[in-house]
Design a protein around this motif. Structure first.
Motif, PDB file in Angstrom:
ATOM      1  N   THR A 118     -49.276 -27.845 -58.962  1.00 22.05           N
ATOM      2  CA  THR A 118     -48.142 -27.002 -59.341  1.00 22.05           C
ATOM      3  C   THR A 118     -46.854 -27.810 -59.409  1.00 22.05           C
ATOM      4  N   ALA A 119     -46.639 -28.662 -58.400  1.00 19.98           N
ATOM      5  CA  ALA A 119     -45.417 -29.472 -58.382  1.00 19.98           C
ATOM      6  C   ALA A 119     -45.381 -30.429 -59.572  1.00 19.98           C
ATOM      7  N   TYR A 120     -46.528 -31.013 -59.910  1.00 28.06           N
ATOM      8  CA  TYR A 120     -46.566 -31.960 -61.026  1.00 28.06           C
ATOM      9  C   TYR A 120     -46.286 -31.264 -62.354  1.00 28.06           C
ATOM     10  N   VAL A 121     -46.909 -30.081 -62.552  1.00 28.26           N
ATOM     11  CA  VAL A 121     -46.696 -29.347 -63.800  1.00 28.26           C
ATOM     12  C   VAL A 121     -45.227 -28.946 -63.945  1.00 28.26           C
ATOM     13  N   LEU A 122     -44.631 -28.462 -62.856  1.00 26.51           N
ATOM     14  CA  LEU A 122     -43.214 -28.064 -62.911  1.00 26.51           C
ATOM     15  C   LEU A 122     -42.325 -29.273 -63.177  1.00 26.51           C
ATOM     16  N   PHE A 123     -42.650 -30.398 -62.546  1.00 28.67           N
ATOM     17  CA  PHE A 123     -41.856 -31.612 -62.755  1.00 28.67           C
ATOM     18  C   PHE A 123     -41.928 -32.063 -64.211  1.00 28.67           C
ATOM     19  N   GLU A 124     -43.149 -32.065 -64.772  1.00 25.39           N
ATOM     20  CA  GLU A 124     -43.316 -32.483 -66.159  1.00 25.39           C
ATOM     21  C   GLU A 124     -42.651 -31.510 -67.133  1.00 25.39           C
ATOM     22  N   TYR A 125     -42.658 -30.223 -66.762  1.00 24.61           N
ATOM     23  CA  TYR A 125     -42.105 -29.219 -67.669  1.00 24.61           C
ATOM     24  C   TYR A 125     -40.582 -29.285 -67.717  1.00 24.61           C
ATOM     25  N   TYR A 126     -39.932 -29.494 -66.574  1.00 25.22           N
ATOM     26  CA  TYR A 126     -38.479 -29.408 -66.518  1.00 25.22           C
ATOM     27  C   TYR A 126     -37.771 -30.753 -66.660  1.00 25.22           C
ATOM     28  N   ARG A 127     -38.501 -31.852 -66.526  1.00 25.47           N
ATOM     29  CA  ARG A 127     -37.804 -33.128 -66.643  1.00 25.47           C
ATOM     30  C   ARG A 127     -37.439 -33.389 -68.107  1.00 25.47           C
TER      31      ARG A 127
END
Length: 394
Positions: free
Chosen positions: A16-25
């Protein structure tokens, strides 16, 4: 209530953290030259494709995702019409080439912008397009049209093109040069073929979003495509995206097309594998080690034997020794031990493989012991020694 598995929770939180990081960066600029009409990246062609109907009015622009051969043999195209392909390499086989030549010969037009063309097509049409030597590279090289009404005073500079690509004309009689670079080398030509025309362009980057939306070069692509008459036009995406449109793509095809989702997919897959390997080992019950059952019969016999010997009951011990030995012979060799005669002796010697004389001595001792009224310690020892010698001999 069972507690949540901590390894599974760690895996879910990580994903979840990785997907959110990739989505918002902030997304890095993708400088790949895809030439795809649905790509908004600098070297996609979405801007040109969406603005193209304004150039070729009132005709519609239709995307096709079929090989040239399939498009021209299985689809009923209106005549006359236009075919456009913008790609890195115009890759067609013999069947595609023959159908495309027939299509143009009947009065249609084909506009192809690519760095590389098949030699067979170039030989037929009288030109050659290959990657030139590095000494020709010049990213400051400017391009311009031959037609005075389309020329731009300062020319056009496509800085991401290294200037090595230009066309070599082999049959100038039926070829018209429409554009040249600053070295006067042809980069855009029109070839009369039958009732139609081939428009061969050697700088596809000029049609990408980066240059179509740049005010300095934005009119170049539209001036080049203005040579096409207002007819139904077919834009080839098969050369770049294959048969499947965005609506026809499977969920896995879409996942693999998105970098963040693609990495998340692999994280889930490998995470589950590691979870099964490590968590499975930690949670399974310990399997107890079960020792093989021991044969205690020998120990029991030895204990009983020592007891009889210590008590001085030699006769009882000797008779039990004979009894167990004969029982062993019956079980092992299938002999009848009721009569210890000559036939028994020969059969035992043959089946056991012991010498006949030693077997005869043993049988005699057994027979005498059975007939004897009492047995002494000496008789017991002699009998035991004879039995043990026989066992060692077989």
């Amino acid at each position: 209530m069972q507690k949540p598995n901590k390894y599974l929770l760690i895996l879910l939180v990580t994903i979840t953290a990785y997907v959110l990081f990739e989505y918002y960066r902030p997304k890095p600029i993708d400088w790949r030259a895809t030439y795809e009409n649905d790509d908004k990246i600098p070297f996609g062609t979405q801007a040109l494709f969406e603005l193209l109907p304004d150039v070729i009015q009132p005709s519609a622009i239709r995307t096709v995702r079929l090989p040239v051969y399939t498009l021209l043999t299985e689809t009923k195209l209106p005549t006359p019409s236009n075919y456009i392909a913008v790609c890195r390499e115009f890759d067609v086989d013999k069947n595609d080439r023959e159908q495309l030549l027939t299509f143009v010969r009947r009065g249609n037009n084909a506009f192809i912008s690519a760095y590389e063309f098949p030699d067979s097509l170039g030989i037929t049409l009288g030109f050659r397009a290959d990657v030139k030597d590095e000494s020709k590279a010049d990213s400051t090289l400017r391009q311009n049209f031959v037609n005075p009404s389309l020329r731009k005073t300062a020319g056009y500079n496509f800085v991401h093109d290294d200037g090595r690509n230009f066309l070599t004309i082999k049959q100038p009689a039926h070829i018209t040069v429409l554009g040249r670079n600053a070295r006067k080398e042809p980069v855009f030509i029109r070839i009369q073929y039958g009732k139609g025309h081939f428009f061969i362009h050697n700088l596809p980057l000029a049609f990408t979003n980066y240059y179509v939306l740049d005010p300095k070069t934005s009119d170049y692509a539209f001036k080049a495509l203005a040579y096409l008459p207002a007819r139904p036009t077919y834009w080839d995406e098969y050369q770049k995206q294959g048969r499947f449109s965005e609506d026809e793509q499977s969920i896995f095809r879409y996942i693999h097309s998105q970098p963040a989702l693609n990495w998340a997919y692999y994280l889930v897959a490998f995470g589950l594998i590691f979870y099964v390997i490590f968590a499975g080992k930690r949670t399974q019950r310990i399997i107890p080690v079960i020792e093989a059952p021991k044969n205690t019969s020998v120990d029991f016999v030895q204990t009983i034997g020592r007891m009889y010997f210590q008590q001085g009951d030699h006769e009882n011990l000797a008779r039990k020794k004979i009894q167990y030995f004969l029982a062993d012979l019956r079980e092992r060799y299938g002999l009848t031990t009721t009569s210890l005669d000559k036939e028994f002796t020969e059969t035992l010697a043959r089946k056991s493989g012991a010498p006949l004389d030693e077997t005869a001595d043993l049988v005699r001792l057994l027979r005498d012991a059975q007939k004897s009224i009492s047995l002494s310690e000496y008789d017991l020892i002699t009998l035991n020694r004879a039995i043990e010698n026989f066992k060692q001999a077989i």
